[in-house]
Each structure stands twice: as C-alpha cells, then as structure tokens.
Motif scaffolding. Sequence first.
Motif, PDB file in Angstrom:
ATOM      1  N   THR A  55       6.183  14.493  -3.622  1.00  0.00           N
ATOM      2  CA  THR A  55       5.644  14.529  -4.965  1.00  0.00           C
ATOM      3  C   THR A  55       4.128  14.564  -4.829  1.00  0.00           C
ATOM      4  O   THR A  55       3.545  13.684  -4.190  1.00  0.00           O
ATOM      5  CB  THR A  55       6.057  13.260  -5.740  1.00  0.00           C
ATOM      6  N   PRO A  56       3.459  15.569  -5.382  1.00  0.00           N
ATOM      7  CA  PRO A  56       2.000  15.618  -5.256  1.00  0.00           C
ATOM      8  C   PRO A  56       1.329  14.546  -6.109  1.00  0.00           C
ATOM      9  O   PRO A  56       1.913  14.043  -7.069  1.00  0.00           O
ATOM     10  CB  PRO A  56       1.654  17.019  -5.758  1.00  0.00           C
ATOM     11  N   GLY A  57       0.121  14.172  -5.722  1.00  0.00           N
ATOM     12  CA  GLY A  57      -0.667  13.232  -6.500  1.00  0.00           C
ATOM     13  C   GLY A  57      -0.291  11.774  -6.327  1.00  0.00           C
ATOM     14  O   GLY A  57      -0.615  10.942  -7.177  1.00  0.00           O
ATOM     15  N   ARG A  58       0.386  11.452  -5.215  1.00  0.00           N
ATOM     16  CA  ARG A  58       0.739  10.047  -4.991  1.00  0.00           C
ATOM     17  C   ARG A  58      -0.541   9.234  -4.774  1.00  0.00           C
ATOM     18  O   ARG A  58      -1.517   9.723  -4.231  1.00  0.00           O
ATOM     19  CB  ARG A  58       1.673   9.928  -3.781  1.00  0.00           C
ATOM     20  N   ARG A  59      -0.506   7.986  -5.213  1.00  0.00           N
ATOM     21  CA  ARG A  59      -1.682   7.108  -5.084  1.00  0.00           C
ATOM     22  C   ARG A  59      -1.937   6.732  -3.629  1.00  0.00           C
ATOM     23  O   ARG A  59      -1.001   6.555  -2.852  1.00  0.00           O
ATOM     24  CB  ARG A  59      -1.490   5.827  -5.889  1.00  0.00           C
ATOM     25  N   GLN A  60      -3.205   6.579  -3.288  1.00  0.00           N
ATOM     26  CA  GLN A  60      -3.595   6.077  -1.977  1.00  0.00           C
ATOM     27  C   GLN A  60      -3.332   4.575  -1.920  1.00  0.00           C
ATOM     28  O   GLN A  60      -3.343   3.892  -2.945  1.00  0.00           O
ATOM     29  CB  GLN A  60      -5.095   6.335  -1.737  1.00  0.00           C
ATOM     30  N   PHE A  61      -3.118   4.045  -0.727  1.00  0.00           N
ATOM     31  CA  PHE A  61      -2.962   2.603  -0.584  1.00  0.00           C
ATOM     32  C   PHE A  61      -4.300   1.930  -0.884  1.00  0.00           C
ATOM     33  O   PHE A  61      -5.357   2.424  -0.489  1.00  0.00           O
ATOM     34  CB  PHE A  61      -2.524   2.251   0.830  1.00  0.00           C
ATOM     35  N   ALA A  62      -4.254   0.795  -1.571  1.00  0.00           N
ATOM     36  CA  ALA A  62      -5.473   0.080  -1.951  1.00  0.00           C
ATOM     37  C   ALA A  62      -6.331  -0.251  -0.732  1.00  0.00           C
ATOM     38  O   ALA A  62      -7.559  -0.194  -0.801  1.00  0.00           O
ATOM     39  CB  ALA A  62      -5.124  -1.191  -2.727  1.00  0.00           C
ATOM     40  N   SER A  63      -5.688  -0.575   0.388  1.00  0.00           N
ATOM     41  CA  SER A  63      -6.430  -0.927   1.602  1.00  0.00           C
ATOM     42  C   SER A  63      -7.038   0.295   2.277  1.00  0.00           C
ATOM     43  O   SER A  63      -7.908   0.164   3.131  1.00  0.00           O
ATOM     44  CB  SER A  63      -5.500  -1.626   2.603  1.00  0.00           C
ATOM     45  N   GLY A  64      -6.559   1.491   1.909  1.00  0.00           N
ATOM     46  CA  GLY A  64      -7.002   2.704   2.583  1.00  0.00           C
ATOM     47  C   GLY A  64      -6.325   2.906   3.926  1.00  0.00           C
ATOM     48  O   GLY A  64      -6.607   3.860   4.637  1.00  0.00           O
ATOM     49  N   ASP A  65      -5.427   2.000   4.289  1.00  0.00           N
ATOM     50  CA  ASP A  65      -4.753   2.034   5.589  1.00  0.00           C
ATOM     51  C   ASP A  65      -3.250   2.052   5.372  1.00  0.00           C
ATOM     52  O   ASP A  65      -2.679   1.097   4.846  1.00  0.00           O
ATOM     53  CB  ASP A  65      -5.160   0.812   6.409  1.00  0.00           C
ATOM     54  N   TRP A  66      -2.592   3.127   5.801  1.00  0.00           N
ATOM     55  CA  TRP A  66      -1.158   3.259   5.601  1.00  0.00           C
ATOM     56  C   TRP A  66      -0.380   2.125   6.256  1.00  0.00           C
ATOM     57  O   TRP A  66       0.678   1.747   5.800  1.00  0.00           O
ATOM     58  CB  TRP A  66      -0.687   4.606   6.163  1.00  0.00           C
ATOM     59  N   PHE A  67      -0.901   1.543   7.313  1.00  0.00           N
ATOM     60  CA  PHE A  67      -0.211   0.459   8.025  1.00  0.00           C
ATOM     61  C   PHE A  67      -0.426  -0.911   7.378  1.00  0.00           C
ATOM     62  O   PHE A  67       0.117  -1.899   7.828  1.00  0.00           O
ATOM     63  CB  PHE A  67      -0.638   0.427   9.494  1.00  0.00           C
ATOM     64  N   LYS A  68      -1.231  -0.961   6.331  1.00  0.00           N
ATOM     65  CA  LYS A  68      -1.492  -2.235   5.650  1.00  0.00           C
ATOM     66  C   LYS A  68      -1.127  -2.164   4.175  1.00  0.00           C
ATOM     67  O   LYS A  68      -1.734  -2.802   3.342  1.00  0.00           O
ATOM     68  CB  LYS A  68      -2.969  -2.607   5.805  1.00  0.00           C
ATOM     69  N   GLY A  69      -0.090  -1.396   3.863  1.00  0.00           N
ATOM     70  CA  GLY A  69       0.342  -1.278   2.489  1.00  0.00           C
ATOM     71  C   GLY A  69       1.126  -2.493   2.025  1.00  0.00           C
ATOM     72  O   GLY A  69       1.658  -3.252   2.833  1.00  0.00           O
ATOM     73  N   THR A  70       1.188  -2.649   0.728  1.00  0.00           N
ATOM     74  CA  THR A  70       1.994  -3.720   0.143  1.00  0.00           C
ATOM     75  C   THR A  70       3.439  -3.233   0.038  1.00  0.00           C
ATOM     76  O   THR A  70       3.699  -2.021   0.084  1.00  0.00           O
ATOM     77  CB  THR A  70       1.496  -4.084  -1.263  1.00  0.00           C
ATOM     78  N   GLU A  77       5.600   5.052  -2.075  1.00  0.00           N
ATOM     79  CA  GLU A  77       5.391   6.124  -1.104  1.00  0.00           C
ATOM     80  C   GLU A  77       6.732   6.705  -0.659  1.00  0.00           C
ATOM     81  O   GLU A  77       6.917   7.917  -0.614  1.00  0.00           O
ATOM     82  CB  GLU A  77       4.619   5.592   0.106  1.00  0.00           C
ATOM     83  N   GLY A  78       7.673   5.828  -0.355  1.00  0.00           N
ATOM     84  CA  GLY A  78       8.993   6.285   0.085  1.00  0.00           C
ATOM     85  C   GLY A  78       9.748   7.033  -0.987  1.00  0.00           C
ATOM     86  O   GLY A  78      10.530   7.936  -0.696  1.00  0.00           O
ATOM     87  N   GLY A  79       9.511   6.676  -2.230  1.00  0.00           N
ATOM     88  CA  GLY A  79      10.186   7.344  -3.335  1.00  0.00           C
ATOM     89  C   GLY A  79       9.648   8.725  -3.625  1.00  0.00           C
ATOM     90  O   GLY A  79      10.258   9.498  -4.352  1.00  0.00           O
TER      91      GLY A  79
END
Length: 89
Positions: A55-70, A77-79
């Motif tokens: 899905t285009p336009g997904r939000r970036q993680f607040a931390s800016g780090d994919w490995f530190k997502g909530t 992201e998975g959806g």
Amino acid sequence: MANKGLREQLIGAWKLLSYVETPVDGSPKRFPMGENAQGIIMYTPDGYMSAQLMTPGRRQFASGDWFKGTPQEYSEEGGGYIAIPALSR
C-alpha cells in the motif's frame, strides 16, 4: 527461433498495474491495498519467483528505525505489505 513456452516468456521483472478482488457472488469489487497498490513480481530462469505488493503512502516509524518500531507500527506495516518468495519446479 522456436516459439517460447509460457515459462520462458514470463522470465524477468513485471510491475503491478492493479490489485483488484472481484467477488464471484457479485458483491462490489475491492482494492485490498488501495486503488494505487504498488508491486513487482520477478521470475528467474532457474525457477525462482518473488513478489512484493504494498500500500503506498505508509507512515514512517516514529523512531526512524525499522528495527525500533512499536507493536502498533509493526502491525500497520505488516498490514500494508506482502512478500512472497517461492521456488517452482
């Protein structure tokens, strides 16, 4: 040069043009990843296939780090992303 079989014709990378579900019961069409879904599918000569849809336009993680997502960020992201690797022989 002889005609190529379907398998040989599909070798390469292909861009997704649309992802639409059309129910056989006549209910309305559905766009599971939005009307502007993006994706690619690749077939290799040695029998591998890989597909990614998002899905285009997904939000970036607040931390800016994919490995530190909530947990919520990972769920969102998975959806909105599907990856399919496969080997067909």
